[in-house]
Design an enzyme around this catalytic site. Structure first.
Site, PDB file in Angstrom:
ATOM      1  N   GLY A 130      -8.261  30.459  12.718  1.00 37.33           N
ATOM      2  CA  GLY A 130      -7.704  29.736  14.072  1.00 37.33           C
ATOM      3  C   GLY A 130      -6.525  28.732  13.870  1.00 37.33           C
ATOM      4  O   GLY A 130      -6.332  27.944  13.178  1.00 37.33           O
ATOM      5  N   GLU A 172     -18.295  30.195  20.661  1.00 38.48           N
ATOM      6  CA  GLU A 172     -18.749  29.247  19.522  1.00 38.48           C
ATOM      7  C   GLU A 172     -18.376  27.860  20.077  1.00 38.48           C
ATOM      8  O   GLU A 172     -18.456  27.012  19.155  1.00 38.48           O
ATOM      9  CB  GLU A 172     -17.826  29.555  18.425  1.00 38.48           C
ATOM     10  N   TYR A 209     -15.968  26.211  21.600  1.00 36.12           N
ATOM     11  CA  TYR A 209     -14.649  25.808  21.658  1.00 36.12           C
ATOM     12  C   TYR A 209     -14.267  25.724  22.957  1.00 36.12           C
ATOM     13  O   TYR A 209     -15.163  26.113  24.098  1.00 36.12           O
ATOM     14  CB  TYR A 209     -13.758  26.583  20.854  1.00 36.12           C
ATOM     15  N   ARG A 251     -12.684  36.959  22.274  1.00 38.71           N
ATOM     16  CA  ARG A 251     -14.184  36.781  21.813  1.00 38.71           C
ATOM     17  C   ARG A 251     -14.859  35.807  22.723  1.00 38.71           C
ATOM     18  O   ARG A 251     -14.824  34.854  23.184  1.00 38.71           O
ATOM     19  CB  ARG A 251     -13.777  35.683  20.648  1.00 38.71           C
ATOM     20  N   HIS A 260     -21.632  25.841  17.593  1.00 34.92           N
ATOM     21  CA  HIS A 260     -21.688  25.218  16.427  1.00 34.92           C
ATOM     22  C   HIS A 260     -22.827  24.145  16.542  1.00 34.92           C
ATOM     23  O   HIS A 260     -23.209  23.824  15.489  1.00 34.92           O
ATOM     24  CB  HIS A 260     -20.355  24.668  16.147  1.00 34.92           C
ATOM     25  N   GLN A 293     -21.867  28.463   0.626  1.00 33.44           N
ATOM     26  CA  GLN A 293     -21.481  27.337  -0.084  1.00 33.44           C
ATOM     27  C   GLN A 293     -20.197  27.238  -0.581  1.00 33.44           C
ATOM     28  O   GLN A 293     -19.733  25.974  -0.686  1.00 33.44           O
ATOM     29  CB  GLN A 293     -22.407  27.541  -1.613  1.00 33.44           C
ATOM     30  N   GLU A 296     -28.516  20.994 -10.623  1.00 33.15           N
ATOM     31  CA  GLU A 296     -29.327  21.982  -9.677  1.00 33.15           C
ATOM     32  C   GLU A 296     -29.187  23.339 -10.278  1.00 33.15           C
ATOM     33  O   GLU A 296     -28.970  23.395 -11.524  1.00 33.15           O
ATOM     34  CB  GLU A 296     -28.643  21.847  -8.199  1.00 33.15           C
TER      35      GLU A 296
END
Length: 681
Positions: free
Chosen positions: A68, A174, A176, A224, A262, A349, A664
């Site tokens: 974006g 989303e 926005y 979108r 979000h 991740q 981990e």
């Protein structure tokens, strides 16, 4: 018996059918969805961004959508983020458009105004309402300010055309800015830009209309559209359909599906989300519009994409993270080599977590993503004989990259199968995708000619004569030292996940890191994982694709837990606070829904026939559990390194993965470290 004609048919005919948009034709139905990488924010990073796009265009994608770019300063996601509000900002973009066009792909720039999601004090929104995920409260736009925002979208789109883009994607989902105008949750106005549904969607429709006017008819305009807000006071279905028809009439070429805000408390792209779980909502819109529709989210393998297209649910499929994982995804699918695809496991991740940490996005299974200009697997100038010990993620990455470069590699593994700790991770409900990574590495071992020695515990005698030795020997679970640690009720996490330990109905888990959370999810799940059954998963999270109500939400119906579980950690504070930035909340919510009790600041006093004795806030208690599962971390397995030194091995010895650092079960670091070492050998 298969006929010769059938044998020669393309494997995914719908996926690779051209899409005629009238003024231009896309070479296939694969859209590389917008994925912010962190390289968009500074023009000096555009050569890296161009290399990133070029590799995916060469990999066969039909249409690329950039990360974006804000149309003005108020629309920035963060200070000094990528934007296209001044004429001189367009020139560097020609590097990106040329990179895509050189390999036959079309490319669109995404115009994204963050609205109240902007992480800076200049944010604006339809109403002065702070987002729950942002400390900044936006300024409510005046009517004149709204006109300036629409004009900024149109001007930015025109500059994108001047920079060589084939089109733009207007981000209307989303949560926005544009989505904030359409939803009553965030639009409390009662003027020409808010009140009823027609006025709330006016900002979206005007933006599309002005962009079309500014750029002409022969320019791709993707809108979108949020088909499923997944928040209270979101859009109702009839409002979504009306908005879709209105933006089509205003000039949209394509409508791309947006799923979830979000701030929504429903996962939409994490690995526990079933594949193509939300394609049904795109299919629901299809009878109402005539422009092509794009299905999104968790479409990571060609057979999934082909099924969506073949059944008429959508006209294109959007792949964002799958093209981080494997830029050659389209070419491999077209060639009938789906088994060779490095599949996105939706772990977040290295992509989304990196973005939220202000790092450049990459990929756990493909560390070259975002690093194409500096991590290159060039042919070795002098081929060597290389031994790699340990076929976990680090060893597999190192062995296959080294062999790809022309080295003669032998991979030793004491177990009878490859995978190391991935063989534990793939047993966790919602992590079934980890199987795909092991399938990919099995193919890569064969393709690159690695000599695999399973069931072989390598010692100095096996490693003599090699030019380089890489130890990827992994980890051993850390032992606990409280009284009763050797009691029959106590088991290690590996024994539990592999079924070697009997687990009772009441369980205490010692250690609330990533492994502890994984084990808890494994123990509370009865039967097959909901991640493999979209209907069950939707019920658990409270999603109703057929709903006409606001946001597509329904009352969650979590399945009863298989066991009563306590998840404990020694350090004070909330368990799970150090889990992944974008997925930790999902794990915490899952366990909360299953009734798992999570305690921090726990002192372990011991285990006996009564259960696990603990002290919390100075008060002792006994948890009457049948089983205590130890997930207290790991230690590096390095004893072979000492034996090699004692034997006087001449070859250099390298430690990677858990054998180097046992923090981990960090597959992201392990695969990156193994790949980077192999690139230098």
């Amino acid at each position: 018996m298969q006929t010769a004609a059938a044998a020669s048919d393309p494997p995914y005919p719908h996926l690779f059918a051209p899409l005629d948009l009238g003024f231009t034709t896309l070479r296939n139905r694969v859209l590389m969805g917008s994925m912010h990488t962190g390289l968009e924010d500074r023009a000096r990073d555009f050569p890296r961004l161009a290399a990133y796009f070029a590799e995916r265009a060469a990999g066969g994608v039909g249409l690329i959508v950039t990360g974006g770019f804000a149309p003005n300063v108020s629309g920035w996601l963060k200070p000094l983020g990528g934007k296209l509000s001044w004429p001189w900002e367009a020139a560097p973009h020609r590097l990106l458009t040329r990179a895509a066009h050189a390999h036959g792909a079309r490319i669109c720039l995404q115009l994204l105004h963050a609205g109240r999601y902007a992480y800076h004090p200049l944010s604006v929104a339809p109403s002065r309402l702070k987002a729950p995920i942002n400390p900044f409260t936006p300024r409510a736009l005046s009517a004149r300010g709204i006109e300036r925002q629409i004009a900024a979208f149109a001007s930015a789109a025109a500059r994108a055309r001047d920079a060589g883009y084939d089109g733009v994607e207007v981000m209307g989902s989303e949560g926005y800015l544009i989505n904030q105008f359409t939803a009553p949750r965030t639009n409390r106005r009662d003027d020409a830009w808010g009140g009823d549904a027609a006025r709330r969607m006016r900002f979206a429709v005007e933006t599309v209309r002005r962009v079309r006017e500014a750029c002409g008819p022969d320019f791709i305009l993707i809108y979108r559209l949020s088909l499923l807000d997944l928040v209270e006071e979101g859009n109702a279905w009839d409002e979504i359909v009306a908005q879709a028809r209105a933006v089509e009439a205003a000039g949209a070429t394509l409508i791309n599906s947006g799923i979830g805000w979000h701030e929504a408390r429903v996962p939409t792209i994490a690995t526990s989300v079933p594949r193509a779980a939300f394609a049904g909502i795109t299919a629901r819109l299809k009878p109402h519009v005539s422009v092509p529709l794009v299905a999104v989210n968790r479409i990571n393998m060609p057979e999934v994409a082909e099924r969506i297209l073949a059944t008429g649910q959508a006209d294109m499929v959007s792949l964002a993270r799958p093209l981080l994982a494997d830029p050659e995804w389209p070419n491999k699918a077209r060639a009938g080599r789906a088994h060779a695809i490095n599949t996105c496991i939706a772990c977040n991740q290295a992509c989304l977590d990196h973005v939220f940490e202000n790092k450049v996005a990459s990929c756990l299974v493909n560390p070259r993503a975002g690093a194409e200009t500096e991590l290159d697997y060039r042919p070795a100038a002098t081929p060597k004989r290389i031994a790699v010990v340990g076929a976990g993620p680090a060893g597999l990455a190192c062995a296959t990259v080294a062999a790809q470069r022309g080295h003669a590699v032998t991979l030793f593994e004491s177990a009878e199968e490859i995978g190391g700790q991935f063989n534990l991770a793939r047993r966790i409900p919602g992590k079934e995708e980890f199987d795909e990574t092991l399938r990919y590495f099995r193919h890569r071992l064969e393709e690159t000619g690695v000599a695999l020695r399973l069931g072989t515990t390598a010692g100095p005698e096996h490693l003599a004569g090699f030019d380089e030795v890489v130890l990827a020997t992994g980890v051993v679970p850390r032992r606990v030292d409280f009284p009763g640690a050797d009691h029959p009720r106590v088991a290690g996490y590996a024994e539990v996940l592999t079924g070697r330990a009997r687990v009772g109905d009441r369980v205490a888990i010692v250690g609330a890191g990533g492994i502890g959370f994984d084990v808890a999810e494994f123990l509370v799940q009865a039967g097959p994982s909901p991640s493999l059954d979209p209907a069950r998963w939707m019920a658990e999270w409270g999603v109703d694709l057929a709903s006409d109500g606001r946001g597509g939400l329904a009352p969650p119906r979590p399945e009863p837990p298989a066991r009563q579980v306590w998840l404990l950690q020694r350090s004070p504070g909330r368990p799970g606070a150090r889990l992944g930035r974008t997925t930790g909340w999902i794990h915490r919510a899952t366990l909360k829904a299953k009734g798992v009790r999570m305690l921090g600041g726990v002192e372990y006093l011991g285990v006996d026939e009564a259960g696990l004795h603990i002290r919390v806030d100075g008060t002792g208690q006994c948890l009457a559990v049948d089983t205590v599962v130890v997930c207290a971390g790991q230690e590096p397995r390095r004893e072979l390194a000492a034996r090699l030194r004692e034997a006087g091995l001449a070859a250099p010895v390298h430690l990677i993965g858990g054998a180097d650092v046992a923090a981990e079960l960090d597959a992201k670091r392990a695969i990156a470290q193994g790949s980077r070492l192999a690139a230098t050998l």
